[in-house]
Write a protein that holds these residues in place. Structure first.
Motif, mmCIF file in Angstrom:
data_model
loop_
_atom_site.group_PDB
_atom_site.id
_atom_site.type_symbol
_atom_site.label_atom_id
_atom_site.label_comp_id
_atom_site.label_asym_id
_atom_site.label_seq_id
_atom_site.Cartn_x
_atom_site.Cartn_y
_atom_site.Cartn_z
ATOM 1 N N SER A 195 0.742 -1.283 0.058
ATOM 2 C CA SER A 195 0.057 0.054 -0.040
ATOM 3 C C SER A 195 1.032 1.322 0.020
ATOM 4 N N SER A 196 2.071 1.437 0.457
ATOM 5 C CA SER A 196 3.230 2.298 0.594
ATOM 6 C C SER A 196 3.649 2.401 -1.044
ATOM 7 N N GLY A 197 3.298 1.519 -1.823
ATOM 8 C CA GLY A 197 3.883 1.624 -3.262
ATOM 9 C C GLY A 197 5.231 1.134 -3.561
ATOM 10 N N LEU A 198 5.708 0.312 -2.611
ATOM 11 C CA LEU A 198 7.048 -0.339 -2.650
ATOM 12 C C LEU A 198 6.797 -1.707 -3.141
ATOM 13 N N SER A 199 7.642 -2.342 -3.982
ATOM 14 C CA SER A 199 7.298 -3.670 -4.544
ATOM 15 C C SER A 199 8.394 -4.666 -3.668
ATOM 16 N N THR B 163 5.042 -11.813 4.790
ATOM 17 C CA THR B 163 5.487 -10.371 4.661
ATOM 18 C C THR B 163 5.690 -9.914 6.217
ATOM 19 N N ASN B 164 6.367 -8.989 6.620
ATOM 20 C CA ASN B 164 6.245 -8.508 7.780
ATOM 21 C C ASN B 164 5.475 -7.260 7.945
ATOM 22 N N ARG B 165 4.215 -7.530 8.586
ATOM 23 C CA ARG B 165 3.287 -6.491 8.639
ATOM 24 C C ARG B 165 3.164 -5.607 9.753
ATOM 25 N N ASP B 166 4.372 -5.349 10.293
ATOM 26 C CA ASP B 166 4.445 -4.723 11.622
ATOM 27 C C ASP B 166 3.854 -3.399 11.269
ATOM 28 N N SER B 167 4.192 -2.809 10.316
ATOM 29 C CA SER B 167 3.695 -1.336 10.182
ATOM 30 C C SER B 167 2.140 -1.327 9.956
ATOM 31 N N MET B 168 1.364 -2.269 9.531
ATOM 32 C CA MET B 168 -0.069 -2.395 9.219
ATOM 33 C C MET B 168 -0.625 -2.630 10.256
ATOM 34 N N GLY B 169 -2.020 -2.235 10.131
ATOM 35 C CA GLY B 169 -2.880 -2.399 11.243
ATOM 36 C C GLY B 169 -3.568 -3.849 11.530
ATOM 37 N N GLN C 288 9.562 7.950 0.760
ATOM 38 C CA GLN C 288 10.086 6.872 0.121
ATOM 39 C C GLN C 288 11.513 6.591 0.293
ATOM 40 N N LYS C 289 11.905 5.362 0.138
ATOM 41 C CA LYS C 289 13.348 4.983 0.411
ATOM 42 C C LYS C 289 13.957 5.791 -0.633
ATOM 43 N N ILE C 290 15.406 5.854 -0.113
ATOM 44 C CA ILE C 290 16.362 6.548 -0.919
ATOM 45 C C ILE C 290 17.694 5.985 -0.672
ATOM 46 N N LYS C 291 18.391 6.019 -1.729
ATOM 47 C CA LYS C 291 19.908 5.480 -1.675
ATOM 48 C C LYS C 291 20.823 7.117 -1.451
ATOM 49 N N GLU D 165 7.424 5.247 12.708
ATOM 50 C CA GLU D 165 6.099 4.851 11.811
ATOM 51 C C GLU D 165 6.562 5.269 10.173
ATOM 52 N N GLY D 166 7.020 6.549 10.237
ATOM 53 C CA GLY D 166 7.318 6.740 8.841
ATOM 54 C C GLY D 166 8.397 5.990 8.139
ATOM 55 N N ILE D 167 9.504 5.674 8.820
ATOM 56 C CA ILE D 167 10.544 4.939 8.080
ATOM 57 C C ILE D 167 10.338 3.496 7.918
ATOM 58 N N GLU D 168 9.512 2.806 8.949
ATOM 59 C CA GLU D 168 9.082 1.503 8.875
ATOM 60 C C GLU D 168 8.051 1.383 7.884
ATOM 61 N N GLY D 169 7.155 2.228 7.548
ATOM 62 C CA GLY D 169 6.034 2.259 6.504
ATOM 63 C C GLY D 169 6.540 2.104 4.998
#
Length: 457
Positions: free
Chosen positions: A83-87, A111-117, A384-387, A431-435
């Motif tokens: 749902s966050s748009g990441l594959s 999958t790790n759904r810790d950040s989900m409800g 979003q994740k970034i390098k 929350e933001g970073i794990e999301g």
């Protein structure tokens, strides 16, 4: 034909009997194609030459001590967009689902759904031909009582064989605090939430103590993880310092937290380490307002309260007149402020680097919401994740080291010629970073404690 279908709401209890999971609360989502199950410690292996996967399921939300060990044949590996748009490439298994006295086989991605409800998501593939969804309803098939859930899972509760860890904070329901408690329990540690306002100190040369609400003496803690909100900095640091005096390991120590919260002092320390920051001014008298504005390059400029954090107490003054009015208004209130140049090239974006024990474990780019200049997800921004570049990595690591923080959120913006350090947060949110990350950041924090204390499971 629809009369034979099960009517469900947007959330329902179901079971996965093949996986020894009698009850798990699922989010019913016809917008998602594939069903997903929360799993951690996912390890592939071979059985009779065929691909299998071994994993743990924590079937109850916000509960890391109830754990089911599972093994399943792998039927596929599938790229799934969250749902966050990441594959993410996930293992796919098959399992029987039990719901409303009916059973059938479904595909599940792990999958790790810790950040989900929810610990499970039920997608439309699994529902096809079997269910009708009433999105306005929930628990159409009934709720489970806490007693029944306890009866189901009491034999699966992990026995604590690890450290006794206290999380010193103010809100037990905050995402970051829940995740740290859960991650600690997943690692076999005994976790306890300690509310800052309920702790009080006994200062005694021979027998110092930390007391808790009702007169209980807090003892035998191996670790304290301080997560102190800005308004509780003084008292929270006093408590943390007392735990240190009692010989308890603290993940961030009191002095490091205190100096990170003093924006002026922390910037002085950071520039003394050679770190680049936006040009910043500080003055006590309103008589110096004009020169202060010119010092940072004129308007537009940023005005920051020294006591603010997480984007609070930060204001953009777009014109010189607005800057003068704002600075003088703060001064009349005897508020200490910093005036800082506005980096237009940043374009409402910043980089949050999450540093643990001298390593950047994850980095995200945060983008401000339309009409906002602060890149804050709590104000409608996105992430979003970034390098990051090698220079940005060095800045983040040196910033955390300068302030002696084992855990830090380091905020960087990309200026016209080079990256610039904005500030360092001693209680960075998860929350933001794990999301948007596939990494278990809370688990990484716990593993860092284990390493520091040379703890062996």
């Amino acid at each position: 034909m629809s009369l034979n279908k099960i009517i469900v709401g947007s959330e329902e209890w179901c079971g996965l009997p093949q996986l020894n999971i009698p009850a798990i609360k699922a989010r019913v989502d016809s917008g998602a194609k594939t069903s997903a199950l929360h799993a951690v410690n996912i390890i592939p292996f071979k059985k009779d030459g065929d691909p299998w996967v071994r994993y743990e399921v924590h079937p109850l939300q916000n509960d890391g001590k109830t754990s089911i060990h599972c093994e399943s044949p792998v039927i596929d590996k599938r790229k799934v967009k969250s749902s966050s748009g990441l594959s993410e490439l996930r293992y796919v298994i098959k399992s029987i689902i039990s719901i409303a006295e009916s059973t059938w086989e479904i595909d599940l991605t792990l999958t790790n759904r810790d950040s989900m409800g929810y610990r499970m998501l039920l997608g439309r593939q699994a529902m096809a031909g079997k269910m009708l969804v009433d999105p306005e309803a929930s628990f159409q098939l009934g709720k489970l009582t806490p007693t029944l859930i306890e009866n189901y899972y009491h034999i699966h509760i992990k026995k604590y064989s690890g450290l006794k860890i206290g999380l010193l904070a103010s809100n037990p329901n905050l995402y970051s605090n829940r995740r740290i408690i859960e991650a600690g329990e997943e690692h076999g540690h005994k976790m306890e939430f300690l509310n800052i306002k309920d702790c009080y100190i006994k200062l005694d040369g021979e027998n110092p103590e930390m007391h808790y609400r009702g007169g209980r003496i807090l003892k035998d803690f191996d670790v304290i993880i301080p997560r102190i909100r800005p308004s509780m900095t003084f008292y929270g640091c006093a408590l943390t310092r007392h735990f240190e005096a009692l010989g308890v390991y603290t993940q961030n120590n009191a002095d490091s937290i205190a100096q990170s919260r003093d924006k002026l002092y922390s910037l002085q320390l950071l520039i003394n380490s050679g770190l680049p920051i936006p040009t910043t001014g500080f003055a006590n008298s309103p008589l110096d307002t004009d020169d202060l504005i010119q010092m940072v390059g004129g308007a537009p400029l940023i005005v920051k309260l020294l006591e603010g954090t997480q984007g609070k107490g930060v204001v953009l003054a777009e014109t010189k007149k607005a800057a003068e009015s704002l600075i003088n208004a703060f001064k009349s209130l005897r508020a200490n402020i910093l005036v800082q140049e506005f980096i237009k090239e940043a374009d409402g974006k910043d980089i949050r680097c999450f540093v643990v024990n001298g390593k950047v474990v994850e980095s995200i780019m945060r983008t401000a919401a339309p009409g906002e200049f602060r890149a804050n997800i709590h104000l409608g921004g996105t992430a979003q994740k970034i390098k990051i570049t090698p220079t940005e990595r060095k800045i983040a690591i040196l910033a955390a080291k300068t302030l002696n923080l084992k855990v830090a959120g380091v905020d960087i913006i990309r200026g016209k010629n080079s990256p610039l350090l904005l500030e360092v947060n001693s209680s960075p949110g998860l929350e933001g970073i794990e999301g948007v990350s596939t990494k278990d950041i809370a688990g990484t924090m716990i593993e860092a404690i284990e390493k520091d204390l040379k703890f062996r499971k």
